[in-house]
Design an enzyme around this catalytic site. Structure first.
Site, PDB file in Angstrom:
ATOM      1  N   LYS A   1      18.849 -78.449 -34.600  1.00 57.40           N
ATOM      2  CA  LYS A   1      17.520 -78.098 -35.129  1.00 57.40           C
ATOM      3  C   LYS A   1      17.144 -79.096 -36.236  1.00 57.40           C
ATOM      4  CE  LYS A   1      18.381 -73.177 -34.302  1.00 57.40           C
ATOM      5  NZ  LYS A   1      17.552 -72.891 -33.144  1.00 57.40           N
TER       6      LYS A   1
ATOM      7  N   ARG B   1       5.545 -69.373 -32.465  1.00 58.97           N
ATOM      8  CA  ARG B   1       6.358 -69.866 -33.580  1.00 58.97           C
ATOM      9  C   ARG B   1       6.092 -71.357 -33.782  1.00 58.97           C
ATOM     10  NH1 ARG B   1      12.888 -69.585 -33.656  1.00 58.97           N
ATOM     11  NH2 ARG B   1      12.545 -71.141 -32.040  1.00 58.97           N
TER      12      ARG B   1
HETATM   13  C1  LIG Z   1      20.007 -67.966 -35.909  1.00 60.09           C
HETATM   14  C2  LIG Z   1      20.618 -68.584 -34.681  1.00 60.09           C
HETATM   15  N1  LIG Z   1      21.936 -68.441 -34.450  1.00 60.09           N
HETATM   16  C3  LIG Z   1      22.514 -68.977 -33.354  1.00 60.09           C
HETATM   17  C4  LIG Z   1      21.791 -69.694 -32.434  1.00 60.09           C
HETATM   18  C5  LIG Z   1      22.445 -70.236 -31.185  1.00 60.09           C
HETATM   19  O1  LIG Z   1      23.551 -70.945 -31.478  1.00 60.09           O
HETATM   20  P1  LIG Z   1      24.453 -71.696 -30.382  1.00 60.09           P
HETATM   21  O2  LIG Z   1      23.573 -71.981 -29.209  1.00 60.09           O
HETATM   22  O3  LIG Z   1      24.909 -72.932 -31.090  1.00 60.09           O
HETATM   23  O4  LIG Z   1      25.577 -70.792 -30.049  1.00 60.09           O
HETATM   24  C6  LIG Z   1      20.425 -69.886 -32.649  1.00 60.09           C
HETATM   25  C7  LIG Z   1      19.629 -70.659 -31.673  1.00 60.09           C
HETATM   26  O5  LIG Z   1      18.468 -70.843 -31.760  1.00 60.09           O
HETATM   27  C8  LIG Z   1      19.823 -69.308 -33.783  1.00 60.09           C
HETATM   28  O6  LIG Z   1      18.513 -69.441 -34.005  1.00 60.09           O
END
Ligand SMILES: Cc1ncc(COP(=O)(O)O)c(C=O)c1O
Length: 411
Positions: free
Chosen positions: A222, A370
């Site tokens: 991000k 968003r």
């Molecule tokens: C707050 C949050 N946590 C976790 C994730 C996903 O993490 P990962 O795909 O690295 O497991 C996201 C993805 O947008 C997110 O916004």
């Protein structure tokens, strides 16, 4: 109300204006989705070309030592540590947030034996909740995921709480939690705290150690601009380094990976939270993204991001009034991250119409538009043009077409 000329003047005076040039952004689009996938830094493309051709192509396996590949989870982790108020030896880059949550929730439960509750809020990002549900199943439901409303978090902490697990910035609304206050509350109840920094690392100042945080995770794709599927990072406060254990006991977390012993022996420090072979190309891309951010002060980033979100809200409230659009983000900038969420019953189709006109944000079910305002490359004129585009779409109802209502796999 600010005019486009006012926005041009703001861009001209913006100390971060030159940074946009460092990204390979197509001229014809307004990119307001860096909170989902950061754009490509120009330096990344050049660096990866070099890494692929020279380090991998010519150096082959010797590059693990010669080019420091084997240390990359730590070297990049140490750089990320500077963005989140952590010590260089407390952060490593590995796996995804989901996998790192599994490791850290399990470690927290190990550090708080006898306590069986992982406390979180109902609106937390689903993967955070799913991981604990999976862990609970694995442990024969000896632990429990307890979900409460945001306002009930502090009063729900008790002697059964092993860990309070929260996202620092809400992925939907952008609301910022008071990290120091909630950390202190959890610890006063004898629990540990685990923060998900997906929407705050690289977007706003984060002070893990000054806030007394125990554990944290965050993602690379991000605001760190590490590329699609970039590896994630995790933080373990130094005070837990000796006692913490994690269940994915892979060879890269072994004290002596190239000793090839048959018994697992955890490496010292945060190193034990690694599992398998690190993804070198992705790590290199992430490093380039992080290097870029390290050149800018987090205070400067926050100041501009606040101005951008504030301007967007003002313009939307003014220009889009009467179109059933509600602000889902906190009105007070102090409590708002680097994004703005707007609620509308037809949010999906409206966002598709917006993307068709070159203004890219995203849709979050069931009814949120968003928009992310990453201060390194979003200009004030972009904010102005995006708000005007939204007004046009709402006024001419160009969203009201069946093909715009069909959802793709990724929204
Ligand atoms: C707050 C949050 N946590 C976790 C994730 C996903 O993490 P990962 O795909 O690295 O497991 C996201 C993805 O947008 C997110 O916004």
């Amino acid at each position: 109300m600010p005019t486009r000329a006012d926005c041009e003047a703001l861009d001209a005076a913006d100390p971060l204006v030159g940074w946009r040039e460092r990204f390979a952004l197509p001229e014809e689009i307004i990119y307001l989705d860096g909170n989902s996938l950061g754009p490509l830094p120009k330096a990344t493309a050049e660096l990866l070309d070099e890494v692929v051709r020279r380090q991998w192509g010519s150096g082959l396996i010797t590059s693990w030592n010669r080019h420091g590949w084997v240390d990359l989870p730590h070297t990049v982790g140490a750089k990320i540590a500077r963005l989140i108020g952590a010590g260089a030896h407390e952060v490593v880059v590995a796996d995804s947030i989901s996998v790192n949550l599994f490791k850290l929730v399990a470690a927290a439960l190990g550090l708080r034996r006898g306590r069986r509750v992982v406390l979180s809020e109902r609106d937390n990002f689903p993967t955070d909740l799913y991981v604990v549900q999976g862990l609970s199943e694995l442990l024969g439901h000896r632990i429990e995921l307890r979900l409460v409303e945001t306002g009930e978090l502090e009063s729900s902490l008790d002697q059964d709480t092993a860990v309070l697990m929260l996202s620092h910035v809400d992925y939907r609304t952008g609301r910022i939690h008071d990290m120091a206050r909630l950390t202190a509350a959890a610890q006063a109840a004898g629990a540990l705290v685990l923060w998900d920094l997906a929407h705050s690392a690289g977007a706003l100042p984060v002070e893990l150690n000054a806030s007394g945080v125990d554990l944290a995770v965050g993602c690379g794709y991000k605001y760190l601009n590490g590329g699609p599927g970039a590896p994630a990072f995790l933080f373990v406060a130094e005070r837990w380094h000796d006692a913490a254990r994690q269940p994915i006991a892979g060879w890269f977390g072994h004290a002596e990976p190239f000793g090839f012993q048959s018994e697992y022996r955890a490496a010292p420090g945060v190193h034990r939270f690694l599992a398998g072979t690190p993804p070198i190309l992705s790590l290199k891309a992430l490093e380039a993204g992080v290097d870029l951010l390290l050149e800018v002060g987090p205070g400067e980033l926050r100041a501009k991001s606040t101005q951008l979100t504030e301007l967007f809200i003002q313009l939307v409230m003014d220009r889009c009034a009467g179109h059933d659009l509600d602000l889902a983000s906190p009105r007070d900038a102090q409590h708002r991250g680097s994004q703005v969420a707007l609620r509308h019953a037809e949010a999906h189709a409206i966002m598709q119409a917006s993307i068709a006109r070159g203004v890219i944000g995203d849709f979050r079910a069931p009814d949120l538009l968003r928009f992310g305002f990453a201060p390194l490359y979003v200009r004030f004129v972009d904010v102005f043009d995006a708000a005007l585009t939204l007004r046009e779409i709402l006024a001419d109802r160009s969203w009201d077409r069946p093909e715009l209502k069909r959802q793709a796999a990724v929204t």
